[in-house]
Write an enzyme that holds these catalytic residues in place. Structure first.
Site, PDB file in Angstrom:
ATOM      1  N   THR A  88     -34.849 -61.624  -6.631  1.00  0.00           N
ATOM      2  CA  THR A  88     -33.654 -61.641  -5.798  1.00  0.00           C
ATOM      3  C   THR A  88     -32.444 -61.774  -6.714  1.00  0.00           C
ATOM      4  O   THR A  88     -32.493 -62.476  -7.711  1.00  0.00           O
ATOM      5  CB  THR A  88     -33.720 -62.775  -4.739  1.00  0.00           C
ATOM      6  OG1 THR A  88     -32.429 -62.948  -4.175  1.00  0.00           O
ATOM      7  CG2 THR A  88     -34.185 -64.079  -5.320  1.00  0.00           C
ATOM      8  N   TRP A  95     -26.580 -57.701  -2.460  1.00  0.00           N
ATOM      9  CA  TRP A  95     -25.703 -58.783  -2.880  1.00  0.00           C
ATOM     10  C   TRP A  95     -24.652 -58.354  -3.904  1.00  0.00           C
ATOM     11  O   TRP A  95     -24.933 -57.587  -4.809  1.00  0.00           O
ATOM     12  CB  TRP A  95     -26.518 -59.902  -3.520  1.00  0.00           C
ATOM     13  CG  TRP A  95     -27.380 -60.656  -2.568  1.00  0.00           C
ATOM     14  CD1 TRP A  95     -28.742 -60.698  -2.572  1.00  0.00           C
ATOM     15  CD2 TRP A  95     -26.965 -61.495  -1.499  1.00  0.00           C
ATOM     16  NE1 TRP A  95     -29.185 -61.514  -1.566  1.00  0.00           N
ATOM     17  CE2 TRP A  95     -28.125 -62.009  -0.883  1.00  0.00           C
ATOM     18  CE3 TRP A  95     -25.715 -61.863  -0.976  1.00  0.00           C
ATOM     19  CZ2 TRP A  95     -28.077 -62.873   0.210  1.00  0.00           C
ATOM     20  CZ3 TRP A  95     -25.675 -62.723   0.112  1.00  0.00           C
ATOM     21  CH2 TRP A  95     -26.837 -63.213   0.693  1.00  0.00           C
TER      22      TRP A  95
HETATM   23  P1  AMP Z   1     -32.191 -62.139   0.786  1.00  0.00           P
HETATM   24  O1  AMP Z   1     -32.847 -63.187  -0.005  1.00  0.00           O
HETATM   25  O2  AMP Z   1     -31.597 -61.044  -0.039  1.00  0.00           O
HETATM   26  O3  AMP Z   1     -33.090 -61.633   1.858  1.00  0.00           O
HETATM   27  O4  AMP Z   1     -30.939 -62.801   1.528  1.00  0.00           O
HETATM   28  C1  AMP Z   1     -31.044 -63.972   2.290  1.00  0.00           C
HETATM   29  C2  AMP Z   1     -29.704 -64.337   2.861  1.00  0.00           C
HETATM   30  O5  AMP Z   1     -29.190 -63.280   3.689  1.00  0.00           O
HETATM   31  C3  AMP Z   1     -29.681 -65.556   3.746  1.00  0.00           C
HETATM   32  O6  AMP Z   1     -29.698 -66.766   3.038  1.00  0.00           O
HETATM   33  C4  AMP Z   1     -28.383 -65.338   4.528  1.00  0.00           C
HETATM   34  O7  AMP Z   1     -27.250 -65.712   3.775  1.00  0.00           O
HETATM   35  C5  AMP Z   1     -28.374 -63.833   4.711  1.00  0.00           C
HETATM   36  N1  AMP Z   1     -28.956 -63.474   6.031  1.00  0.00           N
HETATM   37  C6  AMP Z   1     -30.212 -63.059   6.276  1.00  0.00           C
HETATM   38  N2  AMP Z   1     -30.379 -62.826   7.600  1.00  0.00           N
HETATM   39  C7  AMP Z   1     -29.199 -63.106   8.204  1.00  0.00           C
HETATM   40  C8  AMP Z   1     -28.738 -63.092   9.564  1.00  0.00           C
HETATM   41  N3  AMP Z   1     -29.493 -62.698  10.584  1.00  0.00           N
HETATM   42  N4  AMP Z   1     -27.459 -63.489   9.786  1.00  0.00           N
HETATM   43  C9  AMP Z   1     -26.658 -63.874   8.774  1.00  0.00           C
HETATM   44  N5  AMP Z   1     -27.041 -63.908   7.484  1.00  0.00           N
HETATM   45  C10 AMP Z   1     -28.293 -63.529   7.193  1.00  0.00           C
END
Ligand code: AMP
Length: 545
Positions: free
Chosen positions: A185, A447
């Site tokens: 990540t 990101w």
């Molecule tokens: P990743 O590890 O790239 O999958 O990103 C995870 C992050 O994405 C979470 O900690 C949130 O900040 C954001 N995220 C994931 N799902 C949502 C959602 N339904 N609403 C708002 N933010 C989200």
């Protein structure tokens, strides 16, 4: 302790495909291929090819614990790699092709990958990096020998590997705690961080999805299309949940734009699809153009970023497609909560129902939530108090892979994982994300590090202080806004600053706008207050939007 008298059978990934091949043998896996056609087969057929691939991997010298990388779209060969690699005790390391070159180089060497399986469409990208990739890395191109593009690289063809191999297999005895998959990540500043999933965590995560399966399209009588990539966090667990349930699994390959997706979903009569909001904006535009939804489309799962209310309303009210929001993170396998409704929620007055749909949902089985104040004290789940969300569970990471520095700051004293999300939770368990403590922007599901952007801007001699925050964008959900304080007497334009950054960061990281201010808000301890800044710019809209 009185031990239970039950058999101690390990929870393993290949047991899912064994089950699917036997019990849902004729359920289908349908893939749009980069070759341009559509490939169709059943879970029973998949099992045979997975067996052959597993034998081939062993012949290539892959052993228990070895990392085998993939650079591939959502298609049947990628699905087969998931099972063949982890089935023989090796680790399936999926690489996100959207990472920068340096990040890809870093993770291949950090993971010590032995083989890289890549789709033909990624060959030019890999050829460019080849000089800087480990010299003992082997390459397998995911096509038949006759479809191999001209290349100076020493490559094998995927289909050649399968030739002459047995199409049955007895899997080795696996320990359920051994690693099965690896995904990096790239959220915050610094190098990407690896999350190493185990067979056990994968099975626990799959069970959590199945607990709410009916509401998220996981049913043997339904078909499901993951737009979420198999190259990132296991496509939110679908390559495991879909075969276990016997759902027809429809894989879109590289057809991910609105028009391509609409046509493929329509042709294959997809019932449910999962993806990030940016994808759904594209599909909705296409649905508007056609004045209808793709045939058979009933339910859309939105995650990765907040589902905007107008999007939820358009899907539900204009097109009759039920929206379910989910939240999670790579470190959690990834699904942590799902907004599935029961009769009581469905019966709410329309406005209240829509409001509740903006919630990230209730925790998935096996995931515990707590929200805490600045000192780590627990806050009530009263729907009002908000603080950082921390999680723990059998499918939640306990450390980053070989990265003590990143691990050291990831957990609280009780061992809970800090999510970097700020939330409130109502008495019924509905989670509402209200902010972030992590300094990142999520644009189109990928990101952007605000800290890295700020450092790049601070390198400009006329920038005295600056901050980057996320602002809403109708297509990408969030885009970066640079707010800068200039040195006294300096006179820099937005365009000059953007051109300066253009030499230092990827093009898609460039801030959409630059706002010059006299001062930035700070906390009592003198730290820049992003919370106050986000509040200050809450009414800001990007130019031209
Ligand atoms: P990743 O590890 O790239 O999958 O990103 C995870 C992050 O994405 C979470 O900690 C949130 O900040 C954001 N995220 C994931 N799902 C949502 C959602 N339904 N609403 C708002 N933010 C989200």
């Amino acid at each position: 302790m009185l031990p239970g008298n039950m058999m101690d059978r390990p929870l393993t990934v290949p047991s899912i495909l064994d089950f699917a091949a036997e019990i849902h043998g004729d359920a289908r896996v349908i893939s749009a291929r980069v070759e341009g056609d559509v490939h169709r087969y059943s879970y029973a057929d998949a099992h045979k090819r997975v067996s052959r691939l597993a034998h081939a991997l062993r012949q290539l010298g892959i052993k228990d614990g070895d990392r085998v990388a993939t650079l591939a779209w959502n298609g049947y060969r990628h699905f087969e790699l998931y099972y063949a690699i982890s089935g023989i005790g090796a680790v399936c390391h999926t690489i996100n092709p959207r990472l920068f070159e340096d990040q890809i180089l870093y993770i291949v060497s950090h993971a010590e990958d032995r083989i890289l399986f890549l789709e033909t469409s990624f060959l030019p990208q890999v050829e460019k990096l080849a000089d800087r990739l480990p010299t003992d890395l082997r390459y397998v191109v995911m096509c038949a020998a006759e479809d191999l593009p001209e290349t100076a690289l020493d490559v094998l063809a995927f289909e050649d590997l399968l030739k002459g191999q047995l199409d049955t297999i007895i899997w080795p005895d696996l320990d359920e705690r051994q690693a099965s998959a690896l995904c990096y990540t790239s959220g915050t500043t610094g190098n990407p961080k690896g999350v190493l999933y185990s067979h056990r965590s994968t099975l626990i995560h799959t069970m959590g999805l199945l607990a709410v399966g009916q509401s998220i399209g996981l049913s043997p009588e339904r078909s499901l299309l993951p737009v979420v990539p198999l190259f990132h966090v296991n496509a939110w667990g679908l390559p495991f949940a879909a075969p276990l349930v016997g759902t027809d699994f429809i894989l879109p390959g590289a057809r991910l734009d609105g028009a391509g997706l609409f046509a493929f979903m329509d042709e294959e009569k997809v019932n449910t699809s999962w993806g990030v909001p940016t994808v759904w904006f594209g599909l909705l535009a296409e649905m508007r153009k056609h004045g209808r939804k793709p045939e058979g489309f009933e339910c859309v799962l939105v995650g990765g970023s907040a589902a905007p209310k107008p999007m939820i309303e358009e899907f539900e009210k204009d097109f009759g497609v039920t929206v379910v929001q989910a939240w999670g993170m790579s470190e959690m396998s990834p699904v942590g909560s799902v907004n599935s409704f029961y009769a009581r929620q469905r019966a709410l007055p329309e406005d209240d129902r829509m409001e509740l749909k903006t919630s990230q949902g209730r925790r998935a089985f096996g995931v515990d939530f707590k929200i805490v104040d600045g000192d780590g004290g627990r806050l009530p789940h009263d729907g009002v108090a908000f603080g950082e969300l921390l999680v723990r569970g059998g499918a939640v990471m306990s450390a980053y892979y070989n990265d003590e520095t990143a691990t050291a700051s990831a957990f609280d004293e009780e061992g809970w994982l800090k999510t970097g999300d700020v939330a409130r939770i109502d008495p019924e368990g509905f989670l509402f994300l209200v902010d972030r403590t992590k300094d990142v922007i999520k644009s189109g599901g990928e990101w952007i590090s605000s800290i890295d952007l700020e450092s790049a801007a601070l390198a400009h001699p006329d920038v005295a202080e600056c901050a980057v925050i996320a602002v809403p964008h109708p297509k990408w959900v969030e885009r970066p806004l640079l707010i800068a304080v200039l040195e006294g007497g300096a006179n820099v334009t937005t365009e000059e600053l953007k051109a300066f950054l253009g030499d230092r960061v990827a093009k898609w990281w460039l801030p959409d706008d630059v706002v010059f201010v006299d001062a930035l808000p700070h906390t009592a301890t003198g730290k820049l207050s992003k919370m106050a800044l986000r509040e200050q710019f809450s009414d800001y809209t990007l130019p031209g939007i």
